[in-house]
Design a protein around this motif. Structure first.
Motif, short mmCIF file in Angstrom:
data_model
loop_
_atom_site.label_atom_id
_atom_site.label_comp_id
_atom_site.label_asym_id
_atom_site.label_seq_id
_atom_site.Cartn_x
_atom_site.Cartn_y
_atom_site.Cartn_z
N PRO A 22 0.70 -1.25 0.23
CA PRO A 22 -0.11 0.07 -0.01
C PRO A 22 0.86 1.25 -0.02
O PRO A 22 0.64 2.15 -0.68
CB PRO A 22 -0.99 -0.13 1.24
N ALA A 23 1.82 1.15 1.09
CA ALA A 23 2.97 2.36 0.92
C ALA A 23 3.44 2.69 -0.34
O ALA A 23 3.83 3.81 -0.98
CB ALA A 23 3.56 2.37 2.16
N THR A 24 3.86 1.39 -1.02
CA THR A 24 4.80 1.96 -2.35
C THR A 24 3.87 2.26 -3.37
O THR A 24 4.23 3.11 -4.10
CB THR A 24 5.16 0.30 -2.72
N VAL A 25 2.58 1.76 -3.41
CA VAL A 25 1.62 2.07 -4.55
C VAL A 25 1.25 3.67 -4.22
O VAL A 25 1.23 4.34 -5.15
CB VAL A 25 0.48 1.40 -4.54
N PHE A 26 0.96 3.86 -3.05
CA PHE A 26 0.83 5.40 -2.70
C PHE A 26 2.24 6.36 -3.13
O PHE A 26 1.76 7.31 -3.63
CB PHE A 26 0.79 5.67 -1.36
N PHE A 27 3.13 5.98 -2.77
CA PHE A 27 4.43 6.59 -3.15
C PHE A 27 4.55 6.87 -4.58
O PHE A 27 5.19 7.81 -5.08
CB PHE A 27 5.59 6.17 -2.40
N VAL A 28 4.22 5.81 -5.29
CA VAL A 28 4.48 5.71 -6.82
C VAL A 28 3.48 6.72 -7.28
O VAL A 28 4.06 7.67 -8.42
CB VAL A 28 4.30 4.23 -7.53
N LEU A 29 2.31 6.67 -7.09
CA LEU A 29 1.06 7.46 -7.63
C LEU A 29 1.39 8.96 -7.14
O LEU A 29 1.12 9.63 -8.01
CB LEU A 29 -0.18 6.91 -7.10
N PHE A 30 1.72 9.03 -5.82
CA PHE A 30 1.47 10.56 -5.59
C PHE A 30 3.13 11.29 -5.47
O PHE A 30 3.13 12.53 -5.25
CB PHE A 30 0.75 10.84 -4.28
N ALA A 31 4.22 10.46 -5.93
CA ALA A 31 5.48 11.26 -5.81
C ALA A 31 6.36 10.84 -7.21
O ALA A 31 6.86 11.53 -7.55
CB ALA A 31 6.19 10.43 -4.59
N ILE A 32 6.30 9.72 -7.47
CA ILE A 32 7.25 9.02 -8.66
C ILE A 32 6.58 9.71 -9.63
O ILE A 32 7.23 10.21 -10.71
CB ILE A 32 7.42 7.56 -8.63
N VAL A 33 5.20 9.49 -9.86
CA VAL A 33 4.61 9.71 -11.27
C VAL A 33 4.52 11.16 -11.41
O VAL A 33 4.92 11.71 -12.66
CB VAL A 33 3.18 9.20 -11.32
N PRO A 34 4.25 11.89 -10.52
CA PRO A 34 4.13 13.57 -10.51
C PRO A 34 5.70 13.86 -10.86
O PRO A 34 5.89 15.10 -11.59
CB PRO A 34 3.70 13.95 -9.30
N LEU A 35 6.53 13.30 -10.25
CA LEU A 35 7.96 13.99 -10.49
C LEU A 35 8.39 13.55 -12.05
O LEU A 35 9.06 14.34 -12.63
CB LEU A 35 9.13 13.07 -9.87
N VAL A 36 8.05 12.58 -12.60
CA VAL A 36 8.34 11.92 -13.96
C VAL A 36 7.74 13.20 -14.80
O VAL A 36 8.08 13.66 -15.92
CB VAL A 36 7.83 10.85 -14.23
#
Length: 299
Positions: A22-36
């Motif tokens: 859950p934390a990994t999915v949250f981090f990817v959606l709201f941190a990694i994807v916006p950063l990309v």
């Protein structure tokens, strides 16, 4: 059930990898994807309407030749350094004091932590009113503040920004040190007392060394928070006087949301992320935080 975990040498089962999903999915959606997306946008020209157009390295070339941008980066580093220099000793002293058995400590600590409950916007509005040169504290104490326009000069405006951030965020870091100070084994103080060490000597030779990991954690939080400060500058100084308090995060806002140049704003945002990451990595490597081990006896 989430995936089974491994068993440590002490016989304690570690959580399986499933607990991190859950934390990994949250981090990817709201941190990694916006950063990309920001990284992609930094290579385009876009005014907010229509479709972004590929601009190559134009935004980055202009960025490194923009004197306001260079100045804003230095101002961000300066304010961050001043914040660390002021907040760290205050936080340590208050945190260590709050961890002690003093009378009424809990009540006083609760009062002291009130600024931490307020948003940065509310704090900025509060101090904006208190520092008003016509109706605020400076107007009633002109013998101390002169004309009372503290936000009208570069030095005073920078001092106000450091003071306001210290007033709001020192309780957070004091809380970190309070928890760390309570984890220091009491036997160390007992042994030092037997050897004749007083309170001051115990603080410098026992408490501070035991707070090393907490100090590094606190400094990293201050660095990241200081470099990304925005709302305080927006409300208190609006980057003025002139561009004397235009830090990088605020300049990004000006470029993107006032100048409608979202490509340039994205480039500034990405550069800010890189700078904050590099400084944090330097702190980690220089301090040895990456090799951090428990300081509690028996662990």
């Amino acid at each position: 059930m989430p995936g089974r975990g491994a068993t440590t040498r002490l016989g304690v089962a570690r959580p399986g990898i499933g607990w991190a999903v859950p934390a990994t999915v949250f981090f990817v959606l709201f941190a990694i994807v916006p950063l990309v997306l920001v990284a992609v946008l930094s290579f385009t020209s876009w005014g907010g309407l229509g479709s972004p157009e590929f601009a190559g390295l134009d935004n980055w070339t202009k960025l490194f030749h923009d004197p306001v941008m260079i100045k804003s980066l230095w101002l961000s580093v300066l304010l961050t350094a001043l914040g660390v220099a002021v907040q760290t000793p205050l936080s340590i002293l208050l945190g260590v004091w709050a961890a002690g058995p003093q009378r009424n400590r809990a009540v006083l600590s609760a009062i002291f932590f009130v600024p931490l409950l307020l948003s940065a916007t509310a704090v900025s509005v509060l101090w904006r009113a208190l520092l008003d040169p016509n109706f605020g504290v400076p107007a009633e104490a002109r013998w101390l503040f002169g004309d009372g326009n503290l936000l009208g000069s570069r030095t005073a405006a920078l001092g106000v920004l450091v003071f306001v951030s210290t007033w709001q965020f020192t309780p957070l870091h004091a809380l970190i040190y309070q928890g760390a100070a309570r984890a220091v084994p009491t036997v160390l103080y007992q042994a030092a007392a037997i050897d004749g060490a007083g309170t001051v000597r115990q603080f410098f030779h026992i408490t501070l060394p035991q707070l090393r990991n907490a100090i590094i954690t606190s400094v990293i939080l201050m660095v990241v928070g200081g470099l990304t400060t925005f709302d305080t500058v927006l409300i208190l100084t609006q980057g003025g006087p002139g561009t004397d308090t235009t830090i990088t995060a605020f300049y990004m806002y000006q470029k993107a949301f006032k100048g409608f140049d979202f490509g340039a704003g994205a480039a500034i945002a990405l550069l800010l992320v890189v700078v904050a990451t590099l400084i944090s990595l330097v702190v980690v490597r220089v301090s040895g935080y990456d090799k951090m081990a428990g300081t509690k006896e028996g662990l």
